[in-house]
Scaffold this motif. Structure first.
Motif, PDB file in Angstrom:
ATOM      1  N   CYS A  40       0.833  -1.214   0.000  1.00 49.27           N
ATOM      2  CA  CYS A  40       0.000   0.000   0.000  1.00 49.27           C
ATOM      3  C   CYS A  40       0.861   1.255   0.000  1.00 49.27           C
ATOM      4  O   CYS A  40       0.342   2.358  -0.099  1.00 49.27           O
ATOM      5  N   GLY A  41       2.157   1.085   0.131  1.00 53.28           N
ATOM      6  CA  GLY A  41       3.058   2.225   0.058  1.00 53.28           C
ATOM      7  C   GLY A  41       3.336   2.871   1.402  1.00 53.28           C
ATOM      8  O   GLY A  41       4.074   3.855   1.473  1.00 53.28           O
ATOM      9  N   GLY A  42       2.713   2.362   2.454  1.00 51.99           N
ATOM     10  CA  GLY A  42       3.024   2.900   3.776  1.00 51.99           C
ATOM     11  C   GLY A  42       1.857   3.581   4.461  1.00 51.99           C
ATOM     12  O   GLY A  42       2.033   4.595   5.129  1.00 51.99           O
ATOM     13  N   ALA A  43       0.653   3.034   4.299  1.00 52.16           N
ATOM     14  CA  ALA A  43      -0.537   3.662   4.891  1.00 52.16           C
ATOM     15  C   ALA A  43      -1.178   2.778   5.960  1.00 52.16           C
ATOM     16  O   ALA A  43      -2.318   3.011   6.335  1.00 52.16           O
ATOM     17  N   ALA A  45      -2.333  -0.060   5.540  1.00 52.42           N
ATOM     18  CA  ALA A  45      -3.578  -0.508   4.909  1.00 52.42           C
ATOM     19  C   ALA A  45      -3.471  -1.875   4.252  1.00 52.42           C
ATOM     20  O   ALA A  45      -4.427  -2.333   3.631  1.00 52.42           O
TER      21      ALA A  45
END
Lengths: 106, 429
Positions: A40-43, A45
């Motif tokens: 999620c790129g770092g959320a 999530a």
């Protein structure tokens, strides 16, 4: 720069450098730790940037927030010192920290 | 996910475009040329110094991975612009895209987890996330295998098929229906409703489509009400039964339960069909890569990832800035609408070596086909498991798979990517 070592499941070690204020996940990705998928790129999530801290480091790092604790329930083989690396902010106290990386995130 | 266009249907209006002279070309995503090859257009946009302004939709289009990623992860960038428009403006906007006067659609399709932000989004996502973890999804493997085997048994008597309509179109809706708890025999109805609703997001929709979308939503709603009543009387090991328990525990409302069930179906149905089609097409366009995968089945995970990167089935989403923000080296005011071209970011040479090469062993492959940030695709593990099972099984059962047409037409539009049809011949191995 803070020096960190990511210890992969096969025992191989990847040295990384990170600036305070960035995330542990970003340090891993920048250093080429492929097992940190961080989809999620770092959320907070997706639950695919799971890492395990040595007990002594786990105690010294700021405790996880509720969202992270919820998400850690769903990672593969969670440990008492598991963290989502996207939620761990690198600080200068982490100089020399070792981080264990599981062999798979999904 | 197919509902991408709920709030972004401005891009579907066919209006005269007056190009900004600073732009080197006019973006025409509804053209046959764009459908044939959007990647050259993306590359031209990416080569510009600043994001491309798409006047038709009053949207700044982002094509570089760094920009797309930054916006997707920026918590001040939201899916909807309700924070800074009046209710009257919202109504006017809804009317402008012809999303008004359809009470069931407005209540259960236009409002859902995907379109929400903040507390509502976090609460609903938390309720559903546990249902789509790798461990939960892995439980579906045997059911997917059985369904795929049965479908291939039926098709294996035919030497030539349309891989999209004869095969791919049958799988995802059926499996998602199973996850929800819909009886197998009702899966075709579910697919029908989903397609009727989603068709209303297409370019060139008319009032007949609107009536059909509204009717499908109403029928779907009534069907779910009956099924929910059954599950309330006798809970099963399925998603609907667990959502009922969570509704009764006060974690989501009845309307939220219904819209979430609809979203789960519609989000993963069409997009998975599209990527199954484009994934198969990629294997046939690049036979050496297909052979590599046949020779070494352990490459399947990376191959599936590459299929998502190479032809991202949902190449476009949007966000609204709620603060003045710098993006791609320029300042933009609050209220700016950004287009996140995931399909372009996934071909960005700054992130991927030889981005236009289809490489079944590509590692790492940090693509954004599932989006990023808080709206990261919930169903990603299910979609990947479907694909893993399908391509593994096809490779084992069929040899000499070839395209029977040299030209494969892809769907038109900015928000979808997948072949309209894929005529193939195959021989049983």
């Amino acid at each position: 720069m803070i020096k960190l070592t990511f210890v992969q499941a096969d025992g191989s070690r990847i040295e990384a450098e990170a600036s305070p204020g960035t995330s542990l996940m970003q340090a891993a990705v920048n250093a080429g730790v492929d097992a940190i998928a961080a989809e999620c790129g770092g959320a907070c999530a997706c639950g695919t940037c799971h890492c395990v801290l040595p007990q002594e480091w786990f105690e010294r790092v700021a405790a996880p927030e509720a969202d992270e604790v919820d998400m850690l329930e769903f990672v593969i083989d969670p440990q008492p010192t598991s963290r989502l690396s996207c939620q761990v902010v690198v600080t200068k106290e982490m100089q020399g920290m070792e981080v264990n990386v599981p062999d798979t995130q999904v | 996910m197919s509902l991408v266009v709920v709030m972004s249907s401005f891009d579907l209006r066919e209006e005269d475009m007056s190009p900004d002279p600073a732009n080197k070309f006019v973006l025409d995503p509804h053209s046959a040329a764009f459908a044939a090859n959007p990647y050259d257009v993306y590359a031209a946009m990416r080569a510009m110094d600043a994001p491309y302004y798409w006047e038709e939709a009053d949207t700044w289009m982002l094509t570089k991975m760094a920009d797309v990623e930054a916006v997707a992860l920026n918590k001040t960038m939201l899916r909807n612009n309700e924070a800074f428009i009046t209710e009257a403006d919202r109504k006017a906007q809804q009317r402008a895209i012809n999303f008004h006067d359809m009470p069931f659609h407005e209540r259960y399709v236009q409002v859902n987890l995907l379109e929400s932000e903040g507390e509502t989004h976090d609460r609903l996502r938390k309720v559903v996330f546990r249902e789509f973890t790798p461990a939960m999804i892995a439980r579906q493997r045997d059911a997917i295998q059985t369904f795929v085997d049965g479908l291939l048994d039926e098709l294996s008597e035919q030497d030539e098929i349309d891989f999209v309509s004869d095969f791919a179109a049958h799988v995802p809706g059926h499996i998602i229906g199973r996850v929800l708890g819909v009886p197998d025999e009702d899966a075709p109805r579910l697919r029908h409703w989903s397609e009727e609703v989603v068709r209303f997001f297409d370019p060139g929709r008319d009032d007949a489509d609107k009536a059909r979308a509204e009717l499908a939503t109403k029928e779907f709603y009534e069907y779910l009400l009956n099924l929910l009543a059954d599950r309330e009387a006798a809970p099963q090991e399925d998603l609907l039964s667990r959502l009922i328990a969570r509704r009764d525990a006060g974690q989501l409302s009845q309307d939220e339960l219904i819209s979430t069930a609809m979203l789960i179906l519609m989000a993963g149905h069409g997009s998975t069909i599209d990527v199954l089609g484009s994934g198969m097409h990629a294997l046939l366009r690049y036979p050496a890569e297909h052979q590599k995968l046949r020779d070494d089945g352990t490459l399947m995970k990376t191959a599936v990832q590459e299929m998502f990167r190479f032809e991202s089935p949902l190449p476009y989403f949007h966000r609204f800035a709620t603060d003045d923000t710098e993006v791609g080296g320029r300042m933009f005011p609050a209220g700016t609408r950004f287009g996140l071209l995931y399909g372009a970011a996934n071909r960005d040479p700054a992130r991927f070596e030889n981005p236009d090469v289809f490489d079944v062993g590509r590692t790492p492959n940090r693509h954004m086909a599932f989006g990023g940030g808080g709206h990261f695709c919930l169903g990603n593990h299910l979609a990947r498991l479907d694909m893993d099972v399908i391509f593994t099984t096809i490779n084992a059962r069929f040899s000499d798979i070839v395209l029977t047409e040299t030209e494969v037409a892809y769907k038109r539009g900015l928000s979808v990517r997948g072949p309209q049809a894929l005529r193939i011949e195959w021989k049983r191995a």
